[in-house]
Write a protein that holds these residues in place. Structure first.
Motif: not given
Length: 170
Positions: A19-44, A165-168
């Motif tokens: 359970l803890e492992g899957w929760l950590e996995y999904h927390r990391a997934t959200l962080a990865i989805k935000c990686e490399g974007l600026d504030d304007a992109q994160l607001r889009k 940005d087309g990232a999938t």
């Protein structure tokens, strides 16, 4: 931002590490989805008038972490971080002065506190606090709900990121 470590739990892990492992996995997934974007992109938003932005999703998950692991699990007086009487969903409505730096720091602090609080409970232990519906929950239920909450919102994050940005993938 450093790429978070994201690994699936072992296929033969015991219940709590699973359970803890899957929760950590999904927390990391959200962080990865935000990686490399600026504030304007994160607001889009993905598709206006939809309100989902990556910044809003991170702020929302900070609220969810706080609600379940502080207010419900431990019974702590933990008022909303962003929500107000006028706008209970303010987490999804960042203002011009709200930044990724603040949202990320708040989210990570709530995750750290969630880990600390959860470590004090067994999976069958009931929460000290009550949910909005007036019920107690055991830690197992809270973990399962949090995995579901992240998985659902990571689906939203996939769509928002692809629109930016087309990232999938990931």
């Amino acid at each position: 931002m450093t790429t978070p470590e994201r690994t699936e739990p072992a296929i033969d892990a015991a219940e709590r590490p699973m359970l803890e492992g899957w929760l950590e996995y999904h927390r990391a997934t959200l962080a990865i989805k935000c990686e490399g974007l600026d504030d304007a992109q994160l607001r889009k938003a993905s598709v206006p008038p939809a309100e989902f932005t990556l910044l809003g999703l991170v702020r929302h998950m900070a609220e969810v972490e706080r609600g379940w692991f502080r207010a419900v699990l431990t019974g702590e007086d933990a008022p909303p971080i962003y929500g107000t009487d006028e706008d209970p969903d303010a987490d999804f409505h960042p203002g011009e002065s709200d930044t990724w730096e603040e949202a990320r720091a708040t989210w990570l602090a709530e995750i750290a506190q969630a880990r600390t609080n959860a470590a004090k409970y067994g999976l069958d232990d009931l929460s000290v606090g009550l949910s909005r519906s007036g019920k107690q929950f055991n830690l197992r239920w809270i973990y399962t709900h949090m995995i579901e909450e992240y998985a659902r919102h990571n689906g939203h994050a996939d769509l928002v990121r692809e629109r930016i940005d087309g990232a999938t993938g990931v």
